[in-house]
Scaffold this motif. Structure first.
Motif, PDB file in Angstrom:
ATOM      1  N   ASP A   7       1.656 -12.298   1.678  1.00 12.28           N
ATOM      2  CA  ASP A   7       0.376 -11.731   2.088  1.00 12.28           C
ATOM      3  C   ASP A   7      -0.197 -12.707   3.118  1.00 12.28           C
ATOM      4  O   ASP A   7      -0.793 -13.726   2.770  1.00 12.28           O
ATOM      5  N   MET A   8      -0.008 -12.403   4.396  1.00 11.80           N
ATOM      6  CA  MET A   8      -0.323 -13.357   5.446  1.00 11.80           C
ATOM      7  C   MET A   8      -1.820 -13.665   5.526  1.00 11.80           C
ATOM      8  O   MET A   8      -2.206 -14.769   5.907  1.00 11.80           O
ATOM      9  N   THR A   9      -2.675 -12.702   5.171  1.00 10.13           N
ATOM     10  CA  THR A   9      -4.117 -12.952   5.210  1.00 10.13           C
ATOM     11  C   THR A   9      -4.498 -14.025   4.196  1.00 10.13           C
ATOM     12  O   THR A   9      -5.183 -15.002   4.522  1.00 10.13           O
ATOM     13  N   VAL A  10      -4.026 -13.843   2.970  1.00  9.79           N
ATOM     14  CA  VAL A  10      -4.316 -14.815   1.907  1.00  9.79           C
ATOM     15  C   VAL A  10      -3.654 -16.152   2.213  1.00  9.79           C
ATOM     16  O   VAL A  10      -4.275 -17.216   2.089  1.00  9.79           O
TER      17      VAL A  10
ATOM     18  N   SER B  42      -2.734 -17.439   5.106  1.00  9.49           N
ATOM     19  CA  SER B  42      -3.380 -18.116   6.236  1.00  9.49           C
ATOM     20  C   SER B  42      -4.686 -18.775   5.816  1.00  9.49           C
ATOM     21  O   SER B  42      -5.011 -19.873   6.284  1.00  9.49           O
ATOM     22  N   ASP B  43      -5.443 -18.120   4.938  1.00  5.13           N
ATOM     23  CA  ASP B  43      -6.701 -18.709   4.453  1.00  5.13           C
ATOM     24  C   ASP B  43      -6.431 -20.002   3.691  1.00  5.13           C
ATOM     25  O   ASP B  43      -7.153 -21.001   3.853  1.00  5.13           O
TER      26      ASP B  43
ATOM     27  N   LYS C 281      -5.518 -22.800   6.148  1.00 12.28           N
ATOM     28  CA  LYS C 281      -6.687 -23.331   6.871  1.00 12.28           C
ATOM     29  C   LYS C 281      -7.442 -24.354   6.038  1.00 12.28           C
ATOM     30  O   LYS C 281      -8.049 -25.296   6.576  1.00 12.28           O
TER      31      LYS C 281
ATOM     32  N   SER D 262      -0.764 -25.752  10.615  1.00 13.23           N
ATOM     33  CA  SER D 262      -0.605 -24.295  10.675  1.00 13.23           C
ATOM     34  C   SER D 262       0.527 -23.908  11.616  1.00 13.23           C
ATOM     35  O   SER D 262       1.319 -23.014  11.310  1.00 13.23           O
TER      36      SER D 262
ATOM     37  N   GLU E 121       1.057 -17.288  -3.097  1.00  9.63           N
ATOM     38  CA  GLU E 121       0.663 -17.933  -1.839  1.00  9.63           C
ATOM     39  C   GLU E 121       0.001 -19.297  -2.061  1.00  9.63           C
ATOM     40  O   GLU E 121       0.264 -20.253  -1.323  1.00  9.63           O
TER      41      GLU E 121
END
Length: 448
Positions: A197-200, A202-203, A206, A212, A233
């Protein structure tokens, strides 16, 4: 006397970490090049601590300096002196702390300079020269450098096939295993339900201290680890942080994979379910179709290594190293979806009632299923049922013939090679005539 030495006690605790993996060649470098400078006791201490390295430091599980003293047969002053020499030559970093259990040190082992860089380091090379003299120094500077001036001579080395005779069918099947991919414009790893899940993700990246850009350049490795071990993740990011090499502040992805395996091993053994696989799968799959075979839900609920561990535990057995390697390798090749690999595991251990998964049989079936483009658990189960049914009909026809009645029914063999090889592990056991028949059979199957 050094005040720090006065404070060092056999009752003090210690833990051992490392900046990166320390291998046997590193130990050899320390023994050959560093030993004249730091002495035999310091070398023994470095070697001793190497086997105490733990990837996860737990302060409550610290050991006492008394263990080192007794293990090496040295005194506290000798321990302190050896530690100082290791620190001074860059082989160890020492960190001090104290809690309710008392004082402790964390020893972080450092990788020694290799035999080339050692002699370009002014301090170490000068110290070695002063310790051993010119003649010995010259000999050591040639250590691990070999004379290759014989390459103008005629080479008579035999090649692999000059010495070993391999069955060609085995070679073809292995080639299928290595090269076959389910034909689709989208890669299999991107079609897996365990994809990131790239959104989770990536958060989490960060809010961590990993690079990154570095992570995004190695997404295939990270996805592969998630595919194999089913790690979420958040845990992936934590493992990436632990795999950072402090000497260059970059992620060591080999270390990352090792940590992932260790994390999986400890988790699966800690969390074995009391319920059977099917029952657990029902609870995990909230959106399942009630008309679907509940076993299908089990195949979808687990990554193959987890499925293998739980299934063998239910069967009252344990997973062998060869089984783990075979399953892990197949998942990493991304030839078949995880749920199909789970059907294959179940087929071998439950349907065929095998006590263990044999790598050769496992790979032959996987190559066959890949060739037939089996894409999900339901298709795999249907395929297994079809050839099991035909195999049963063939046995009945054979039984009639054995009673002396001539059968006019010709049963055309439609089973794949691995299905009729039950109880056999090597194609080399089949005669030339049978190999020819198998080749003709595969041609018929492939022609469908």
């Amino acid at each position: 006397m050094d005040s720090a030495l006065n404070k060092l006690s056999p009752k003090d605790g210690y833990l051992v970490s490392a900046s990166t993996y320390i291998d046997n060649h590193d130990i050899e470098i320390v023994q050959v090049l560093y030993q004249p400078i730091i002495g035999i006791v310091a070398v023994a201490l470095y070697s001793y601590l190497r086997f105490e390295i733990d990837s996860k430091l737990i302060l409550s599980e610290r050991k006492l300096n008394k263990n080192i003293i007794d293990g090496l047969g040295i005194s506290i002053p000798e321990l302190y002196d050896a530690r100082l020499k290791l620190e001074a030559t860059g082989l160890i970093k020492t960190f001090e702390g104290e809690d309710k259990l008392g004082k402790y040190h964390i020893y972080e082992l450092q990788k020694p300079l290799n035999e080339v860089k050692f002699f370009t380091d002014d301090l170490l090379s000068t110290a070695l020269l002063e310790m051993v003299g010119n003649e010995k120094f010259k000999k050591l500077s040639l250590w691990n450098k070999f004379d290759n001036n014989y390459h103008d001579k005629k080479e008579v080395t035999k090649q692999f096939f000059d010495v070993f005779n391999l069955n060609k069918d085995n070679i073809v099947l292995q080639a299928q295993l290595n090269n076959s991919k389910i034909s689709n414009d989208e890669s299999l790893i991107n079609r897996q339900k365990v994809s990131l899940d790239m959104t989770v993700f990536s958060d989490f990246i960060k809010n961590s201290y990993v690079s990154s850009d570095d992570v995004m350049n190695h997404l295939d490795i990270i996805k592969s680890v998630k595919l194999v071990y089913g790690i979420d993740e958040f845990q992936l990011v934590k493992l990436l942080e632990k795999a950072i090499n402090v000497t260059n502040n970059k992620i060591d992805y080999n270390e990352f994979k090792k940590l992932a395996q260790k994390n999986f091993d400890s988790g699966i053994r800690r969390n074995f379910k009391k319920n059977k696989i099917v029952e657990t799968a029902k609870a995990k799959d909230d959106e399942k179709d009630k008309n679907i075979d509940p076993l299908v839900n089990a195949f979808k609920a687990y990554v193959p290594l987890e499925f293998l561990e739980i299934l063998k535990n239910e069967l009252g057995s344990f997973v062998t190293a060869n089984e783990r390697y075979a399953v892990k390798t197949l998942v990493e090749k991304q030839m078949l979806p995880n749920e199909v690999i789970n059907v294959l595991i179940h087929y071998l251990l439950v349907v065929q009632d095998s006590s263990t998964i044999l790598k050769g049989t496992f790979e032959r079936i996987a190559a066959d299923w890949t060739k037939k483009k089996i894409k999900n658990a339901q298709e795999a189960m249907t395929y297994v049922k079809s050839f099991t049914r035909e195999k049963s009909l063939q046995r009945k026809a054979t039984k009639k013939d054995s009673k002396g009645r001539k059968s006019n029914v010709i049963v055309k063999e439609k089973l794949p090679e691995w299905a009729k090889e039950k109880g056999k592990n090597k194609l080399t056991d089949v005669g030339k005539k049978e190999n020819k028949e198998i080749d003709e059979l595969l041609k018929k199957i492939n022609g469908k």
